[in-house]
Design a protein around this motif. Structure first.
Motif, short mmCIF file in Angstrom:
data_model
loop_
_atom_site.label_atom_id
_atom_site.label_comp_id
_atom_site.label_asym_id
_atom_site.label_seq_id
_atom_site.Cartn_x
_atom_site.Cartn_y
_atom_site.Cartn_z
N TYR A 131 20.54 -16.26 22.16
CA TYR A 131 19.28 -16.16 22.90
C TYR A 131 19.54 -15.78 24.36
O TYR A 131 18.67 -15.25 25.03
CB TYR A 131 18.54 -17.49 22.88
N ALA A 132 20.73 -16.13 24.85
CA ALA A 132 21.03 -15.86 26.26
C ALA A 132 21.45 -14.42 26.48
O ALA A 132 21.71 -14.02 27.60
CB ALA A 132 22.11 -16.81 26.75
N LEU A 133 21.55 -13.62 25.42
CA LEU A 133 21.94 -12.22 25.58
C LEU A 133 20.69 -11.34 25.63
O LEU A 133 19.75 -11.57 24.89
CB LEU A 133 22.82 -11.76 24.41
N PRO A 134 20.71 -10.34 26.50
CA PRO A 134 19.53 -9.47 26.57
C PRO A 134 19.54 -8.42 25.46
O PRO A 134 19.77 -7.25 25.72
CB PRO A 134 19.66 -8.83 27.96
N TYR A 135 19.32 -8.84 24.26
CA TYR A 135 19.28 -7.85 23.17
C TYR A 135 17.83 -7.48 22.88
O TYR A 135 16.94 -8.33 22.95
CB TYR A 135 19.97 -8.40 21.91
N PRO A 136 17.58 -6.21 22.58
CA PRO A 136 16.20 -5.80 22.31
C PRO A 136 15.75 -6.41 20.99
O PRO A 136 16.51 -6.46 20.03
CB PRO A 136 16.30 -4.28 22.18
N ASN A 137 14.53 -6.90 20.95
CA ASN A 137 14.04 -7.47 19.70
C ASN A 137 12.56 -7.24 19.57
O ASN A 137 11.86 -6.97 20.55
CB ASN A 137 14.38 -8.96 19.63
N GLU A 138 12.07 -7.34 18.36
CA GLU A 138 10.69 -7.02 18.07
C GLU A 138 9.71 -7.94 18.79
O GLU A 138 8.58 -7.57 19.07
CB GLU A 138 10.44 -7.13 16.55
N ARG A 139 10.16 -9.17 19.08
CA ARG A 139 9.25 -10.10 19.72
C ARG A 139 9.06 -9.81 21.20
O ARG A 139 8.20 -10.39 21.84
CB ARG A 139 9.77 -11.53 19.56
N GLY A 140 9.91 -8.92 21.74
CA GLY A 140 9.79 -8.63 23.16
C GLY A 140 10.20 -9.80 24.03
O GLY A 140 9.76 -9.92 25.16
N VAL A 141 11.04 -10.69 23.50
CA VAL A 141 11.46 -11.85 24.27
C VAL A 141 12.79 -11.55 24.93
O VAL A 141 13.74 -11.10 24.27
CB VAL A 141 11.60 -13.09 23.36
N TRP A 142 12.87 -11.80 26.23
CA TRP A 142 14.08 -11.54 26.98
C TRP A 142 14.62 -12.84 27.56
O TRP A 142 13.87 -13.78 27.75
CB TRP A 142 13.80 -10.56 28.12
N PRO A 143 15.90 -12.87 27.86
CA PRO A 143 16.37 -14.02 28.63
C PRO A 143 15.76 -13.98 30.03
O PRO A 143 15.18 -12.99 30.44
CB PRO A 143 17.89 -13.84 28.67
#
Lengths: 459, 284
Positions: A131-143
């Motif tokens: 979760y602490a990594l800035p990976y792109p995801n469908e939820r648009g959730v960022w660290p």
């Protein structure tokens, strides 16, 4: 005394260093066994903690951070001197670094790897660490990019990947020597693969020099940034005892300090275990000791500055924390930190001790004890005597789980380091040859011109 | 899609600040606590345990400081020469202050704790990775960490008592941070039901559990925007403002008749809880 004999034959250098890959002293295996046992202790503690919960580490409210974070900072700090020796001194053309920079650089890499483990050990839900990594995801959730912990993660990862690269690139010519000399087996295949077809042509050397220099230049700002960012975990928080402007340089100085002390320790161990007396000579030890002494005094100065700014700031809460450090539950450790960090290094000022191996071994270990305590004394007392009086009397003593994992981390580091030294040449062969060659050349020049040798080497 | 989300909305997401931005509309949840009325009976704390499914950790863990009381009653003794039977404790009910510029929010590496549009400091359990930075940076130390897996720990909720757990609240597993939410489950139910009627919540329609049980009505909770609300009137009467870091009471020379203050206000977290100073001597 010369840093190194000028008449060592190149073939002898190869032979001596390659021997370290084959037949170390028995002590090597003893160290390895102890290291594995220590790692086993840590793994046991971590499994227990993972299954039962962080509570077994005996953390509580407000003591939510403990030895894990303190030891994390310690290992991050340890990594700095490798870069100091290999990159900064490389740019400054200090050629005495050449026989010892390889293991220092390895120390950088492995202490960063050890530090990284503490991030994982510390987390309540380590299984969600991504979760602490800035990976792109469908939820648009960022660290949260405001959080110093996130800067930390990025800085450490960048530093780790760069220093692995630096270590590897610097090793390529040596790997080729290993490839050419070692008997066939899995290691030969490994060296063949890693040496990237190195043949020592002019073009290869030119490209090699440029690459090496570029990475060195790239690494230096990273080394400074990574520990300033670790310091901002504290400096940019709001807690008394942490919210201190000078933490950036203070942490960097502390890092270089503990790293140099560790280099002395490892210098002495490697010199004995791998029979490197010819290369890791006493005059070089003397130079490292002097460097360490200088850094120790810088650290002492910054440490005193920190006390002074807190004392004269009239910030009651910070002052309270400082007073409680000196008189409260942590007082023995705080005084020991000041003693080990500022008084013990004075031994290094005396010439007769600078090359005394038993004394230097003890001193370097004490310095690192002091630096580990320093990190603990930054993290813990703020919780014990922070803003909120209701939290002042809470149980703060770390449980055996915390101690076990901290203890085991030293084993983990030693294990990685010792395995590295057995598989890869821990003395840079090609650079020692350069050093020997340059010095013998300079000597010849002196003979021709008839000038007296200054006795300080020639560079 | 998500990259553009990051680039476009990030500043907006973190920009709300009580000083420069327009305050929350139509709700800003706040509290006022009358310390003169508080008798330290701990009913609020018990109600909080019942309402929010707080684990009862037992004597041993409590002694280690691992208690999970979102609402706690602190006891303080004034430094005069009297001893216990003559001198009673002074009580301070302490829970998350729902700071407007919360120190915990900025430091969370994964953004698990955020500000809601109605001025609450929310905690997203599913997002929390347990770095505990929020607790480290909290000046009030009102955040509680799940040191163990309490739902499966023996004696926390014995089998015959699971029927009394509040179905509106999730159980938190190990490794997650939690804290007082101003009973957000009640707020949300209330907001949804009045939304159908096309109006906003009136004062008293939503009560927090601690407020509900307080025998002396020491705790007042409500919407600070609503000028009719009791909490608004109390704040106004005490001349306590949300967006300043020093209240009238502390600025008046030679003492003041006002009683309202906020704890650790000088650190500028802008807490949403106003306390009213004790007037009586401590209970004897």
């Amino acid at each position: 005394m010369k840093d190194i004999r000028e008449d060592i034959a190149w073939a002898k250098i190869n032979k001596d260093v390659l021997k370290s890959l084959e037949s170390p002293r028995k002590l090597y295996w003893a160290i390895l066994t102890v290291a594995i046992a220590m790692v086993a202790v840590a793994v046991g503690c971590e499994v227990y903690q993972y299954n039962v919960g962080m509570g077994v580490a005996n953390m509580d409210n407000p003591h939510v951070w403990g030895l894990y974070i303190a030891t994390f900072i310690f290992w991050i700090g340890m990594s700095h001197s490798g870069t100091l020796l290999s990159a900064i001194l490389h740019l400054m053309h200090a050629d005495w670094r050449k026989p010892i920079y390889r293991f220092a650089e390895a120390m950088t890499t492995f202490s960063l790897m050890t530090a990284g483990l503490f991030v994982a050990v510390h987390l309540g839900r380590v299984w969600q660490i991504y979760y602490a990594l800035p990976y792109p995801n469908e939820r648009g959730v960022w660290p949260n990019f405001q959080s110093p912990l996130l800067w930390d993660a990025m800085a450490i990862f960048t530093y780790l990947s760069s220093s692995i690269l630096f270590l590897y690139v610097g090793m390529i010519p040596d790997l080729a020597i290993c490839r050419d000399n070692i008997h066939s087996g899995w290691r030969k295949k490994l060296y063949t693969l890693l040496s990237l077809g190195w043949e020592g042509t002019d073009r290869q050397w030119r490209n090699f020099r440029i690459t090496y220099l570029t990475i060195a230049c790239f690494l230096i700002p990273l080394a400074v940034s990574v520990h300033s960012i670790v310091s901002s975990d504290f400096a940019s928080s709001q807690q008394p005892g942490w919210h201190i402007t000078s933490f950036g340089p203070y942490f960097v100085a502390g890092a270089l300090y503990s790293g140099c002390a560790a280099i002395i320790t490892l210098f002495i161990i490697l010199r004995y275990v791998f029979k490197f007396e010819e290369y890791m000579t006493l005059p070089i030890l003397k130079k490292v000791v002097r460097l360490t002494f200088a850094i120790a005094m810088v650290w002492t100065y910054l440490n005193l500055i920190e006390y002074a700014t807190v004392w004269y700031s009239h910030d009651e809460a910070s002052k309270h924390v400082l007073i409680m450090k000196a008189t409260g539950v942590y007082a023995p450790f705080w005084w020991m930190m000041n003693f080990c960090g500022s008084i013990v290094p004075l031994v290094m000022a005396f010439k007769r001790f600078q090359t005394n191996i038993p004394v230097m071994m003890v001193v370097s270990l004490l310095l690192n004890l002091g630096m580990w305590l320093e990190r603990w004394m930054i993290v813990a007392p703020t919780f014990a005597d922070g803003y909120y009086p209701w939290t002042w009397d809470h149980d703060q003593w770390p449980s055996f789980v915390q101690w076990g994992i901290v203890f085991g981390s030293f084993g983990w580091f030693t294990l990685l380091f010792m395995v590295f030294c057995k598989i890869f040449p821990s003395v840079s062969m090609y650079e020692v040859k350069e050093m020997v060659y340059h010095r013998s050349l300079a000597n010849k020049k002196l003979e021709v011109t008839g000038m007296q040798e200054s006795g300080k080497g020639a560079h | 899609m998500s990259v553009s989300n990051l680039l476009e909305n990030w500043s907006e997401f973190r920009h709300k600040h009580p000083v420069e931005d327009v305050p929350h509309d139509p709700y800003k949840w706040a509290m006022s606590i009358d310390l003169d009325a508080c008798t330290g009976c701990n009913a609020c704390s018990v109600a909080c345990y019942a309402e929010n499914n707080l684990p009862v950790v037992g004597k041993e863990k409590y002694a280690h400081g691992q208690a999970m009381h979102w609402m706690r009653i602190e006891r303080y003794w004034p430094e005069d020469d009297r001893e216990f039977p003559d001198q009673g404790a002074q009580f301070l009910p302490m829970m998350c202050q729902q700071c407007e510029a919360a120190p915990c929010e900025t430091v969370c590496p994964v953004g698990a704790t955020n500000h809601t549009p109605d001025g609450l400091n929310s905690q997203v359990y599913n997002r929390c990775i347990g770095s505990r930075y929020c607790s480290a940076n909290c000046p009030f130390k009102v955040r509680y960490f799940n040191w163990y897996d309490y739902p499966t720990t023996e004696n926390v909720w014995p089998a015959e008592m699971t029927q009394q757990l509040n179905p509106d609240i999730t159980l938190r597993g190990k490794g997650v941070m939690e804290k007082c939410t101003f009973c957000i489950q009640r707020i949300r139910v209330g907001q949804r039901s009045v939304k159908n009627e096309g109006r906003v919540l009136r004062d008293g329609e939503v009560q927090t559990a601690c407020q509900q049980v307080c025998p002396t009505n020491a705790i007042t909770f409500g919407n600070l925007i609503d000028t009719e609300s009791k909490v608004h009137q109390q704040w106004k009467a005490q001349r306590v403002e949300l967006a300043v870091d020093e209240q009238t009471k502390d600025k008046e020379e030679g003492g003041s008749d006002l009683r309202g203050y906020r704890i650790l206000e000088e650190l500028r977290p802008y807490p949403s809880v106003m306390y009213m100073e004790r007037v009586r001597e401590s209970a004897i």
